[in-house]
Scaffold this motif. Structure first.
Motif, PDB file in Angstrom:
ATOM      1  N   SER A 232       0.833  -1.205   0.000  1.00  0.00           N
ATOM      2  CA  SER A 232       0.000   0.000   0.000  1.00  0.00           C
ATOM      3  C   SER A 232       0.864   1.251   0.000  1.00  0.00           C
ATOM      4  O   SER A 232       0.561   2.237  -0.677  1.00  0.00           O
ATOM      5  N   TYR A 233       1.957   1.209   0.758  1.00  0.00           N
ATOM      6  CA  TYR A 233       2.868   2.358   0.781  1.00  0.00           C
ATOM      7  C   TYR A 233       3.470   2.604  -0.597  1.00  0.00           C
ATOM      8  O   TYR A 233       3.555   3.757  -1.061  1.00  0.00           O
ATOM      9  N   ASN A 234       3.868   1.548  -1.269  1.00  0.00           N
ATOM     10  CA  ASN A 234       4.490   1.704  -2.587  1.00  0.00           C
ATOM     11  C   ASN A 234       3.490   2.026  -3.690  1.00  0.00           C
ATOM     12  O   ASN A 234       3.887   2.363  -4.803  1.00  0.00           O
ATOM     13  N   SER A 235       2.197   1.942  -3.361  1.00  0.00           N
ATOM     14  CA  SER A 235       1.142   2.306  -4.330  1.00  0.00           C
ATOM     15  C   SER A 235       0.494   3.646  -3.984  1.00  0.00           C
ATOM     16  O   SER A 235      -0.567   3.979  -4.508  1.00  0.00           O
ATOM     17  N   ARG A 236       1.133   4.413  -3.103  1.00  0.00           N
ATOM     18  CA  ARG A 236       0.547   5.683  -2.656  1.00  0.00           C
ATOM     19  C   ARG A 236       0.401   6.675  -3.810  1.00  0.00           C
ATOM     20  O   ARG A 236       1.152   6.629  -4.786  1.00  0.00           O
ATOM     21  N   ARG A 237      -0.578   7.558  -3.653  1.00  0.00           N
ATOM     22  CA  ARG A 237      -0.776   8.646  -4.621  1.00  0.00           C
ATOM     23  C   ARG A 237       0.078   9.850  -4.220  1.00  0.00           C
ATOM     24  O   ARG A 237       0.472   9.987  -3.063  1.00  0.00           O
ATOM     25  N   ASP A 238       0.320  10.729  -5.167  1.00  0.00           N
ATOM     26  CA  ASP A 238       1.032  11.964  -4.881  1.00  0.00           C
ATOM     27  C   ASP A 238       0.152  12.857  -4.024  1.00  0.00           C
ATOM     28  O   ASP A 238      -1.045  13.008  -4.284  1.00  0.00           O
ATOM     29  N   LEU A 239       0.717  13.469  -2.980  1.00  0.00           N
ATOM     30  CA  LEU A 239      -0.046  14.397  -2.156  1.00  0.00           C
ATOM     31  C   LEU A 239      -0.308  15.717  -2.880  1.00  0.00           C
ATOM     32  O   LEU A 239      -1.179  16.488  -2.464  1.00  0.00           O
ATOM     33  N   ASN A 240       0.462  15.976  -3.943  1.00  0.00           N
ATOM     34  CA  ASN A 240       0.278  17.196  -4.758  1.00  0.00           C
ATOM     35  C   ASN A 240       0.388  18.473  -3.927  1.00  0.00           C
ATOM     36  O   ASN A 240      -0.348  19.445  -4.148  1.00  0.00           O
ATOM     37  N   LEU A 241       1.311  18.473  -2.980  1.00  0.00           N
ATOM     38  CA  LEU A 241       1.528  19.668  -2.177  1.00  0.00           C
ATOM     39  C   LEU A 241       2.097  20.787  -3.043  1.00  0.00           C
ATOM     40  O   LEU A 241       2.886  20.538  -3.962  1.00  0.00           O
ATOM     41  N   GLU A 242       1.692  22.009  -2.747  1.00  0.00           N
ATOM     42  CA  GLU A 242       2.146  23.149  -3.537  1.00  0.00           C
ATOM     43  C   GLU A 242       2.270  24.374  -2.633  1.00  0.00           C
ATOM     44  O   GLU A 242       1.289  24.812  -2.030  1.00  0.00           O
ATOM     45  N   ARG A 243       3.468  24.890  -2.526  1.00  0.00           N
ATOM     46  CA  ARG A 243       3.675  26.080  -1.696  1.00  0.00           C
ATOM     47  C   ARG A 243       2.877  27.249  -2.264  1.00  0.00           C
ATOM     48  O   ARG A 243       3.004  27.601  -3.438  1.00  0.00           O
ATOM     49  N   GLY A 244       2.041  27.832  -1.422  1.00  0.00           N
ATOM     50  CA  GLY A 244       1.221  28.955  -1.865  1.00  0.00           C
ATOM     51  C   GLY A 244      -0.025  28.541  -2.620  1.00  0.00           C
ATOM     52  O   GLY A 244      -0.820  29.397  -3.024  1.00  0.00           O
ATOM     53  N   GLY A 245      -0.217  27.234  -2.825  1.00  0.00           N
ATOM     54  CA  GLY A 245      -1.375  26.749  -3.564  1.00  0.00           C
ATOM     55  C   GLY A 245      -2.512  26.344  -2.641  1.00  0.00           C
ATOM     56  O   GLY A 245      -2.472  26.538  -1.425  1.00  0.00           O
ATOM     57  N   GLN A 246      -3.541  25.757  -3.220  1.00  0.00           N
ATOM     58  CA  GLN A 246      -4.704  25.333  -2.452  1.00  0.00           C
ATOM     59  C   GLN A 246      -4.426  24.065  -1.649  1.00  0.00           C
ATOM     60  O   GLN A 246      -4.994  23.867  -0.576  1.00  0.00           O
ATOM     61  N   VAL A 247      -3.559  23.186  -2.177  1.00  0.00           N
ATOM     62  CA  VAL A 247      -3.261  21.920  -1.502  1.00  0.00           C
ATOM     63  C   VAL A 247      -1.981  22.095  -0.695  1.00  0.00           C
ATOM     64  O   VAL A 247      -0.870  22.057  -1.235  1.00  0.00           O
ATOM     65  N   THR A 248      -2.129  22.308   0.593  1.00  0.00           N
ATOM     66  CA  THR A 248      -0.972  22.484   1.456  1.00  0.00           C
ATOM     67  C   THR A 248      -1.366  22.182   2.891  1.00  0.00           C
ATOM     68  O   THR A 248      -2.551  22.112   3.223  1.00  0.00           O
ATOM     69  N   LEU A 249      -0.372  21.969   3.720  1.00  0.00           N
ATOM     70  CA  LEU A 249      -0.613  21.742   5.141  1.00  0.00           C
ATOM     71  C   LEU A 249      -0.626  23.098   5.837  1.00  0.00           C
ATOM     72  O   LEU A 249       0.360  23.834   5.792  1.00  0.00           O
ATOM     73  N   LYS A 250      -1.752  23.430   6.453  1.00  0.00           N
ATOM     74  CA  LYS A 250      -1.934  24.773   7.007  1.00  0.00           C
ATOM     75  C   LYS A 250      -1.578  24.878   8.480  1.00  0.00           C
ATOM     76  O   LYS A 250      -1.561  25.970   9.038  1.00  0.00           O
ATOM     77  N   CYS A 251      -1.300  23.764   9.127  1.00  0.00           N
ATOM     78  CA  CYS A 251      -0.927  23.771  10.535  1.00  0.00           C
ATOM     79  C   CYS A 251       0.594  23.825  10.658  1.00  0.00           C
ATOM     80  O   CYS A 251       1.314  23.601   9.673  1.00  0.00           O
TER      81      CYS A 251
END
Length: 366
Positions: A232-251
């Motif tokens: 399952s780990y090796n089949s993970r999807r990209d988190l698609n993190l983007e600095r300044g974008g909508q997909v990011t960790l806000k904490c």
């Protein structure tokens, strides 16, 4: 008929003479062992172990382990470290074992469909609802770090902070996938997982910790379950993190990786994709692939600064290590003028004093 045994009670058995002390001792034993719960979720039974009691207006410390490990083998060294007790007593701690990874787990049948990492992230709301936790500070390693990051992207309002050790936010590319398949043909399951957990230097030197964990995997009765989590780990999807974008960790996020660890490049890349005003980056020297196992003291100190920066434990006494580290940094600062320098966790609470154009990302080698 059950045989009866005579028990002599002497005058020095003060615990028996003092019911309150006896009750306190019994309660402490239960807290040390942890309270176990098996929680049904749409993606299997999740086992959690609780230490301590919920504190009013404080989040739970919530851990998620890496592949080939369970909550004990992944986190016991860190959470049983003496200085960690100072932190833990201020929070309730919840250790999560991914389905089928806990001690004594039943072996899954051939062809069992193990949940993806995205699905494992969606077991967390079930756990929090069952335990009546409203918010968490997550600590994850490897696959567990990915799971907590995915959960935070989906449920940001319930996460106050994250400590992500060895996180790889990217899906495997075609070259990585081919290499993984080729490795699977030439290496055993324990060998593949061990090479994921530890650095090349640790493996070549066959350190004591490598020997210990290799032996545990080789003799594991649930190796098939471990392999399902590994897949399952090796089949993970990209988190698609983007600095300044909508997909990011806000904490607030603390990224941790060992110098020369297998996941060093991935963690560096993750750092480049997160908000620099919310992110600290801790690269630990001489810690190998599992800093929480090999450098629990340094990681404990960093974690204390992290939670202090979030507004918790502000009055906590600094240990000798933190005092010496702060003093040395203060001395260095006085002689460096305006030169760029690494910051420690103690400065995260002073971020309001950082000039607007200066990134607050902290890269600390220790």
């Amino acid at each position: 008929m059950t045989e009866l045994h005579e028990v002599q009670i002497g005058e020095d058995q003060s615990l028996l003479q003092d019911p309150l002390k006896a009750a306190q001792l019994a309660a402490q034993i239960l807290l040390d062992q942890g309270q176990k719960h098996s929680i049904e979720t749409p993606y299997g039974i999740v086992t959690v172990t609780i230490h301590g009691t919920p504190k009013p207006k404080r989040p739970a410390i919530f851990t998620f382990h890496d592949v080939g490990l369970n909550h004990k083998t992944c986190f016991d060294t860190l959470f049983k470290y003496d200085d960690m007790h100072e932190i833990v007593k201020n929070f309730v701690v919840c250790h999560v074992d991914a389905p089928g990874q806990e001690e004594g787990a039943a072996v899954y049948p051939l062809g069992y469909q193990y949940p993806s990492l995205d699905q494992l992230a969606e077991t967390i709301p079930c756990v929090l609802q069952y335990l009546n936790f409203s918010s968490i500070i997550g600590i994850g390693v490897g696959a567990g770090a990915y799971v907590l990051a995915r959960y935070t992207l989906n449920h940001p309002d319930t996460v106050e902070g994250l400590v992500l050790i060895n996180i790889d936010p990217n899906a495997k590319g075609w070259m990585d996938w081919a290499a993984h398949k080729l490795t699977g043909l030439t290496s055993s399951i324990p060998e593949m997982i061990i090479s994921h957990l530890f650095s090349a230097d640790e493996l070549s030197n066959n350190t004591d910790v490598v020997k210990q964990y290799k032996e545990a995997l080789t003799t594991s009765t649930i190796l098939g379950n471990n392999y399902l989590y590994w897949n399952s780990y090796n089949s993970r999807r990209d988190l698609n993190l983007e600095r300044g974008g909508q997909v990011t960790l806000k904490c607030p996020v603390m990224l941790v990786v060992g110098d020369q660890a297998p996941h060093e490049d991935a963690v560096v890349e993750c750092n480049s994709k997160l908000d620099p005003t919310q992110t600290s980056f801790l690269k630990m020297a001489d810690s190998g692939g599992q800093p929480q196992l090999t450098q629990p003291g340094k990681l404990t100190e960093a974690f204390k600064y992290f939670v202090q920066g979030m507004g918790y434990m502000a009055s906590s006494c600094m240990t000798r290590l933190s005092r010496s580290r702060t003093a040395s940094l203060s001395s260095a600062a006085s002689g460096e003028g305006n030169r760029s320098r690494s910051r420690t966790m103690s400065q995260s609470s002073e971020s309001s004093q950082i000039p607007a154009g200066q990134a607050a990302t902290m890269e600390v080698s220790c």
